[in-house]
Design an enzyme around this catalytic site. Structure first.
Site, PDB file in Angstrom:
ATOM      1  N   ASP A   1       0.935  -1.288  -0.091  1.00  0.00           N
ATOM      2  CA  ASP A   1      -0.196   0.024   0.018  1.00  0.00           C
ATOM      3  C   ASP A   1       0.939   1.163   0.147  1.00  0.00           C
ATOM      4  OD1 ASP A   1      -2.284   1.486   0.045  1.00  0.00           O
ATOM      5  OD2 ASP A   1      -2.702   1.471   2.109  1.00  0.00           O
ATOM      6  N   GLY A   2       0.278   2.415  -0.421  1.00  0.00           N
ATOM      7  CA  GLY A   2       0.917   3.616  -0.519  1.00  0.00           C
ATOM      8  C   GLY A   2       1.518   4.164  -1.688  1.00  0.00           C
TER       9      GLY A   2
ATOM     10  N   GLY B   1       0.084   5.240  -4.850  1.00  0.00           N
ATOM     11  CA  GLY B   1      -0.581   6.417  -4.974  1.00  0.00           C
ATOM     12  C   GLY B   1      -0.134   7.745  -4.333  1.00  0.00           C
ATOM     13  N   ARG B   2      -0.061   7.551  -2.774  1.00  0.00           N
ATOM     14  CA  ARG B   2       0.583   8.602  -2.006  1.00  0.00           C
ATOM     15  C   ARG B   2       1.857   9.131  -2.185  1.00  0.00           C
ATOM     16  NH1 ARG B   2      -1.570   6.200   3.334  1.00  0.00           N
ATOM     17  NH2 ARG B   2      -2.143   4.416   2.218  1.00  0.00           N
TER      18      ARG B   2
ATOM     19  N   THR C   1     -10.269  -7.317  -5.742  1.00  0.00           N
ATOM     20  CA  THR C   1     -11.712  -7.155  -6.415  1.00  0.00           C
ATOM     21  C   THR C   1     -12.357  -5.865  -6.264  1.00  0.00           C
ATOM     22  OG1 THR C   1     -12.607  -8.200  -4.487  1.00  0.00           O
ATOM     23  CG2 THR C   1     -11.964  -9.714  -6.307  1.00  0.00           C
TER      24      THR C   1
ATOM     25  N   ASN D   1     -10.590  -2.651  -6.295  1.00  0.00           N
ATOM     26  CA  ASN D   1      -9.876  -1.742  -7.172  1.00  0.00           C
ATOM     27  C   ASN D   1     -10.570  -1.512  -8.509  1.00  0.00           C
ATOM     28  OD1 ASN D   1      -6.498  -3.167  -5.855  1.00  0.00           O
ATOM     29  ND2 ASN D   1      -7.939  -1.435  -5.216  1.00  0.00           N
ATOM     30  N   TRP D   2     -11.560  -2.312  -8.995  1.00  0.00           N
ATOM     31  CA  TRP D   2     -12.158  -1.831 -10.173  1.00  0.00           C
ATOM     32  C   TRP D   2     -13.033  -0.571  -9.929  1.00  0.00           C
ATOM     33  CZ3 TRP D   2     -10.749  -4.592 -14.509  1.00  0.00           C
ATOM     34  CH2 TRP D   2     -10.218  -5.537 -14.061  1.00  0.00           C
TER      35      TRP D   2
END
Length: 243
Positions: free
Chosen positions: A21-22, A24-25, A67, A69-70
């Protein structure tokens, strides 16, 4: 990593699962589009996979696309799918040469045929490798996996190959995507979020969890080693009490 620099791994985890995770940030803090962060995260995967043998990790499972994330923007989803294709095309030979066996888990029916073909080809190419078992979860959700397993189990009962009395936890586990893998010993989530996000719900019943603040593209081999060393110091009783 030199021999005298390796951490003690006698009590370390054999199977580590990571919620990466992370991305995008990480990109947004640099004034770049989110996909730039996903590209950096993909490069980080190679570093962590390469570190596994020296750190005693035999199985590594990474959460690449859920699932849920769409629900992201069409542009980001399209960019991620393109990134997955390029990753497989660029890394296939290196993974094979490094002794890595690759598997994919998740529902492939919603994925584009070109990507599924590349996934199938990479699994076949690396099927004889055994140094590290890398499992990549794409279009994966824990509830979806258990639902699909229950459907397959129900079909076996309907066909008369099983009876309801045959069904127990071990029977159901044989229908999961991860049926050939040991359960994870340790689940790591980067970026400071403290939730499991529908990842390996069944398999992680007795896993240890580590939630760290580091964003995935900044998660280094050294930090990975420190997390594993911390795991080795934990007292795992699996519901029992020491005498």
């Amino acid at each position: 990593m030199a021999r005298d620099e390796r951490i003690e791994t006698r009590h370390g985890p054999e199977h580590v699962a990571i919620i990466m995770d992370g991305n995008g940030r990480w990109a947004q803090r640099r004034g770049r589009p989110r996909l730039f962060g996903h590209q950096a995260g993909a490069k980080r995967v190679r570093d962590i996979v390469e570190a596994c043998p020296d750190l005693g990790v035999k199985y590594l499972t990474i959460f690449a696309f859920s699932t849920e994330n769409w629900k992201r923007t069409q542009a980001e989803v399209a960019g991620l799918m393109s990134l997955f294709r390029r990753y497989i095309e660029r890394e296939a030979r290196a993974l094979f040469d490094s002794g890595v066996r690759v598997r994919f888990i998740g529902d492939r029916l919603k994925l584009e045929p070109k990507l599924v073909t590349l996934m199938d080809e990479l699994e076949l190419l690396t099927s004889g490798n055994d140094l590290v078992h890398l499992t990549i979860a794409i279009n994966y959700g824990g509830r979806d996996e258990v639902t699909r397993a229950a459907q397959r189990l129900a079909y076996e009962i309907e066909q008369g190959r099983l009876t309801p009395k045959d069904v127990d936890a071990e029977t159901l586990a044989r229908f999961l995507d991860t049926r050939v893998l040991p359960d994870p010993d340790l689940v790591i989530r980067t970026s400071g979020e403290a939730r499991i996000s529908n990842f390996l719900l069944w398999q992680s019943a007795y896993a240890e969890y580590e939630f760290i603040d580091t964003l995935w593209p900044d998660f280094t081999r050294d930090e990975f080693a420190r997390v594993l060393a911390g795991f080795a110091a934990r007292d795992r009783r699996f519901g029992a009490v020491k005498a």
